[in-house]
Design a protein around this motif. Structure first.
Motif, PDB file in Angstrom:
ATOM      1  N   GLU A 155     -66.993 -68.573 -96.064  1.00 23.23           N
ATOM      2  CA  GLU A 155     -65.663 -67.870 -95.274  1.00 23.23           C
ATOM      3  C   GLU A 155     -64.320 -68.773 -95.663  1.00 23.23           C
ATOM      4  OE1 GLU A 155     -64.474 -70.321 -93.019  1.00 23.23           O
ATOM      5  OE2 GLU A 155     -66.272 -71.900 -92.569  1.00 23.23           O
ATOM      6  N   ALA A 156     -63.160 -68.132 -95.068  1.00 24.94           N
ATOM      7  CA  ALA A 156     -61.914 -68.663 -95.433  1.00 24.94           C
ATOM      8  C   ALA A 156     -61.277 -68.984 -94.298  1.00 24.94           C
ATOM      9  CB  ALA A 156     -61.096 -67.395 -96.104  1.00 24.94           C
ATOM     10  N   THR A 157     -61.802 -69.448 -93.051  1.00 27.01           N
ATOM     11  CA  THR A 157     -61.257 -70.097 -91.836  1.00 27.01           C
ATOM     12  C   THR A 157     -60.955 -71.297 -92.266  1.00 27.01           C
ATOM     13  OG1 THR A 157     -62.190 -68.265 -90.690  1.00 27.01           O
ATOM     14  CG2 THR A 157     -61.315 -70.682 -89.558  1.00 27.01           C
ATOM     15  N   ASN A 158     -62.156 -71.823 -92.865  1.00 25.35           N
ATOM     16  CA  ASN A 158     -61.946 -73.349 -93.471  1.00 25.35           C
ATOM     17  C   ASN A 158     -61.384 -73.619 -94.644  1.00 25.35           C
ATOM     18  OD1 ASN A 158     -62.746 -76.046 -93.980  1.00 25.35           O
ATOM     19  ND2 ASN A 158     -64.372 -76.111 -92.707  1.00 25.35           N
ATOM     20  N   THR A 159     -60.156 -74.419 -94.668  1.00 25.95           N
ATOM     21  CA  THR A 159     -59.593 -74.055 -96.126  1.00 25.95           C
ATOM     22  C   THR A 159     -60.129 -75.145 -97.146  1.00 25.95           C
ATOM     23  OG1 THR A 159     -58.265 -76.249 -95.266  1.00 25.95           O
ATOM     24  CG2 THR A 159     -57.460 -73.989 -94.948  1.00 25.95           C
ATOM     25  N   ARG A 160     -61.236 -75.719 -96.804  1.00 26.88           N
ATOM     26  CA  ARG A 160     -61.968 -76.895 -97.634  1.00 26.88           C
ATOM     27  C   ARG A 160     -62.424 -75.986 -99.021  1.00 26.88           C
ATOM     28  NH1 ARG A 160     -67.875 -78.124 -95.818  1.00 26.88           N
ATOM     29  NH2 ARG A 160     -68.376 -78.180 -98.295  1.00 26.88           N
ATOM     30  N   TYR A 161     -63.196 -74.825 -98.738  1.00 25.33           N
ATOM     31  CA  TYR A 161     -63.856 -74.199 -99.818  1.00 25.33           C
ATOM     32  C   TYR A 161     -62.823 -73.646-101.065  1.00 25.33           C
ATOM     33  CZ  TYR A 161     -67.324 -73.713 -96.294  1.00 25.33           C
ATOM     34  OH  TYR A 161     -67.936 -74.064 -95.231  1.00 25.33           O
ATOM     35  N   ALA A 162     -61.688 -73.015-100.763  1.00 27.94           N
ATOM     36  CA  ALA A 162     -60.832 -73.026-101.813  1.00 27.94           C
ATOM     37  C   ALA A 162     -60.009 -74.281-102.355  1.00 27.94           C
ATOM     38  CB  ALA A 162     -59.843 -71.727-101.221  1.00 27.94           C
ATOM     39  N   GLU A 163     -59.668 -75.186-101.498  1.00 26.93           N
ATOM     40  CA  GLU A 163     -58.961 -76.157-102.048  1.00 26.93           C
ATOM     41  C   GLU A 163     -59.469 -77.306-102.466  1.00 26.93           C
ATOM     42  OE1 GLU A 163     -56.655 -77.525 -98.425  1.00 26.93           O
ATOM     43  OE2 GLU A 163     -55.400 -75.710 -98.102  1.00 26.93           O
ATOM     44  N   PHE A 164     -60.867 -77.472-102.134  1.00 28.38           N
ATOM     45  CA  PHE A 164     -61.675 -78.613-102.570  1.00 28.38           C
ATOM     46  C   PHE A 164     -62.980 -78.352-103.236  1.00 28.38           C
ATOM     47  CE2 PHE A 164     -59.281 -80.240 -98.981  1.00 28.38           C
ATOM     48  CZ  PHE A 164     -58.388 -81.074 -99.644  1.00 28.38           C
ATOM     49  N   ASP A 165     -63.894 -77.842-102.339  1.00 28.87           N
ATOM     50  CA  ASP A 165     -65.230 -77.305-103.047  1.00 28.87           C
ATOM     51  C   ASP A 165     -65.125 -76.717-104.533  1.00 28.87           C
ATOM     52  OD1 ASP A 165     -67.532 -78.007-100.507  1.00 28.87           O
ATOM     53  OD2 ASP A 165     -65.345 -77.704 -99.992  1.00 28.87           O
ATOM     54  N   TYR A 166     -64.555 -75.482-104.468  1.00 29.79           N
ATOM     55  CA  TYR A 166     -64.578 -74.904-105.580  1.00 29.79           C
ATOM     56  C   TYR A 166     -63.785 -75.454-106.776  1.00 29.79           C
ATOM     57  CZ  TYR A 166     -63.892 -71.243-109.179  1.00 29.79           C
ATOM     58  OH  TYR A 166     -63.717 -70.547-110.404  1.00 29.79           O
ATOM     59  N   PRO A 167     -62.735 -75.843-106.627  1.00 28.69           N
ATOM     60  CA  PRO A 167     -62.082 -76.583-107.797  1.00 28.69           C
ATOM     61  C   PRO A 167     -62.658 -77.872-108.182  1.00 28.69           C
ATOM     62  CG  PRO A 167     -60.523 -76.062-106.169  1.00 28.69           C
ATOM     63  CD  PRO A 167     -61.630 -75.984-105.424  1.00 28.69           C
ATOM     64  N   TYR A 168     -63.455 -78.656-107.500  1.00 29.39           N
ATOM     65  CA  TYR A 168     -64.325 -79.525-108.208  1.00 29.39           C
ATOM     66  C   TYR A 168     -65.500 -79.101-108.841  1.00 29.39           C
ATOM     67  CZ  TYR A 168     -61.539 -83.124-105.668  1.00 29.39           C
ATOM     68  OH  TYR A 168     -60.502 -83.991-105.066  1.00 29.39           O
ATOM     69  N   ILE A 169     -66.050 -77.953-108.335  1.00 30.78           N
ATOM     70  CA  ILE A 169     -67.332 -77.469-109.191  1.00 30.78           C
ATOM     71  C   ILE A 169     -66.597 -76.585-110.343  1.00 30.78           C
ATOM     72  CG2 ILE A 169     -68.816 -75.382-109.207  1.00 30.78           C
ATOM     73  CD1 ILE A 169     -69.184 -75.704-106.072  1.00 30.78           C
ATOM     74  N   LYS A 170     -65.432 -76.137-110.401  1.00 31.93           N
ATOM     75  CA  LYS A 170     -64.960 -75.551-111.494  1.00 31.93           C
ATOM     76  C   LYS A 170     -64.801 -76.801-112.562  1.00 31.93           C
ATOM     77  CE  LYS A 170     -61.292 -72.706-113.017  1.00 31.93           C
ATOM     78  NZ  LYS A 170     -59.736 -71.798-112.758  1.00 31.93           N
ATOM     79  N   SER A 171     -64.092 -77.631-112.188  1.00 34.15           N
ATOM     80  CA  SER A 171     -63.549 -78.631-113.279  1.00 34.15           C
ATOM     81  C   SER A 171     -64.900 -79.517-113.859  1.00 34.15           C
ATOM     82  CB  SER A 171     -62.667 -79.704-112.508  1.00 34.15           C
ATOM     83  OG  SER A 171     -63.213 -80.448-111.559  1.00 34.15           O
ATOM     84  N   THR A 172     -65.797 -79.622-112.977  1.00 28.00           N
ATOM     85  CA  THR A 172     -66.942 -80.217-113.484  1.00 28.00           C
ATOM     86  C   THR A 172     -67.685 -79.628-114.452  1.00 28.00           C
ATOM     87  OG1 THR A 172     -67.096 -81.681-111.378  1.00 28.00           O
ATOM     88  CG2 THR A 172     -68.877 -81.630-112.655  1.00 28.00           C
ATOM     89  N   VAL A 173     -68.068 -78.282-114.199  1.00 32.00           N
ATOM     90  CA  VAL A 173     -68.504 -77.334-114.902  1.00 32.00           C
ATOM     91  C   VAL A 173     -67.854 -77.414-116.365  1.00 32.00           C
ATOM     92  CG1 VAL A 173     -69.197 -74.983-115.617  1.00 32.00           C
ATOM     93  CG2 VAL A 173     -69.725 -75.861-113.184  1.00 32.00           C
ATOM     94  N   ALA A 174     -66.504 -77.239-116.222  1.00 28.55           N
ATOM     95  CA  ALA A 174     -65.775 -77.337-117.659  1.00 28.55           C
ATOM     96  C   ALA A 174     -66.062 -78.690-118.310  1.00 28.55           C
ATOM     97  CB  ALA A 174     -64.210 -77.175-117.159  1.00 28.55           C
TER      98      ALA A 174
END
Length: 369
Positions: free
Chosen positions: A48-67
């Protein structure tokens, strides 16, 4: 889910992206077979997008670590269901059709997602349940200790009240009934509150919607009276914001507001804590969680699953599966006293982001510089 006790700590994190330390998977990408190389795609599904954490924190950290773990050859594909189960089903089917190598799944509805998890399994795509324990044949689970989150919130209420007693009337605004975490948060909070205070109003909040939370709080105020509420248990920050709006609409000033809890350390909540409108939030170290999920996904794709499973720290059970390899990350109670040593030290926010002109005087008062 079987709960594993984890001590609450307030120390800062030190992130390392060398190897797969959080899950203990040994070896590196150079040992991957030609069919499981660095050229991989990890699908990431958030609820969900109500909570800003998913776009601002969770996904960016997953993306950068995979890279980082794949010499910048690995890719991530992101989708957010915005609270709709049907949307998430479509998003997951698309990833299955595109033959991504692994899916990191934060389910909107942990039960309704089962058919899609089975489809992924049949297609040979491992699924890492993220944050919420999805049911079905998942390969691993990465989350926070959710019952501990509730205990931290409940304990914060009793500490704020000082000499808590059953004369103290508490309003509970819980999360979505389709989110298994919400039930665990509530159970943990009740471990601390039951028998010590009186739960006078208790609400579940569809989709964690802050507007619905605001309505719940308005209902509680009409039922109990604005001068007869000792504290408010809000399961997350967005709903805490809704509850505060309801109390202010009822004529309560900042000094009249009772202690109110939250979760996720969203920036508006941190600013409310600085001013005293909100008593606390639960800071969940998103860098550690995102890093761990990415490590698990990459290890699984690159054929290091045997070592990964053998060295996983914990095991949990869902309603459909037993002994799921898991990593449960610890959490921190965040109040105005430890902002510097947690979210500032961990690089989540800068002081300048918190202490904007509207909040500068309140920041100065608590020496946040």
């Amino acid at each position: 889910m079987r709960r594993i006790a984890i001590a609450v700590v307030a120390s800062t994190m030190s992130l390392s992206l060398a190897g797969c330390g959080m899950f203990g998977a040994s070896g590196d990408s150079s040992s991957a077979t030609p069919t499981r190389s660095n050229d991989i795609t990890i699908g990431v599904l958030m609820p969900e997008a109500t909570n800003t954490r998913y776009a601002e924190f969770d996904y960016p950290y997953i993306k950068s670590t995979v890279a980082s773990l794949t010499s910048n050859k690995g890719k991530t594909e992101y989708a957010n269901a915005k609270g709709k189960t049907k949307t998430q089903n479509i998003q997951m089917q698309k990833m299955i059709d595109e033959k991504v190598d692994c899916i990191v799944l934060d389910a909107v509805d942990s039960k309704a997602i089962v058919p899609m998890v089975k489809k992924a399994k049949e297609a040979g795509i491992p699924v890492i349940a993220y944050d919420r324990l999805a049911e079905g044949p998942i390969d691993a689970y990465v989350s926070f200790d959710n019952e501990l989150v509730g205990e931290v919130q409940g304990r914060s209420i009793t500490e704020a009240l000082g000499s808590a007693s059953t004369a103290d009337k508490i309003v509970m605004i819980n999360g979505s009934p389709t989110d298994p975490n919400a039930a665990q948060f509530k159970a943990g909070a009740l471990n601390e509150l039951k028998g010590r205070v009186t739960i006078s109003a208790d609400y579940d909040t569809d989709a964690w919607d802050p507007k619905i939370a605001q309505q719940h709080m308005a209902d509680a105020l009409a039922k109990l009276g604005k001068n007869n509420i000792a504290a408010v248990y809000s399961a997350n920050d967005a709903m805490a914001g809704g509850a505060i709006k309801a109390m202010k609409a009822a004529g309560m000033s900042d000094s009249d507001l009772p202690p109110i809890t939250g979760q996720d350390a969203e920036l508006p909540a941190v600013q409310r804590i600085v001013t005293g409108e909100q008593y606390m939030t639960v800071y969940k170290p998103y860098p550690t969680l995102g890093q761990t999920a990415a490590e698990a996904a990459v290890a699984k794709v690159q054929g290091r699953e045997l070592q990964f499973e053998a060295l996983t720290r914990d095991k949990v059970d869902s309603a459909t599966q037993k002994d799921i390899p898991a990593k449960l990350v610890t959490v921190v109670a965040l109040t105005k006293t430890n902002i510097k040593t947690t979210i500032i030290a961990d690089g989540i926010y800068k002081v300048s982001q918190i202490c904007t002109p509207a909040y500068q005087a309140a920041c100065d008062a608590i020496k946040l510089k």
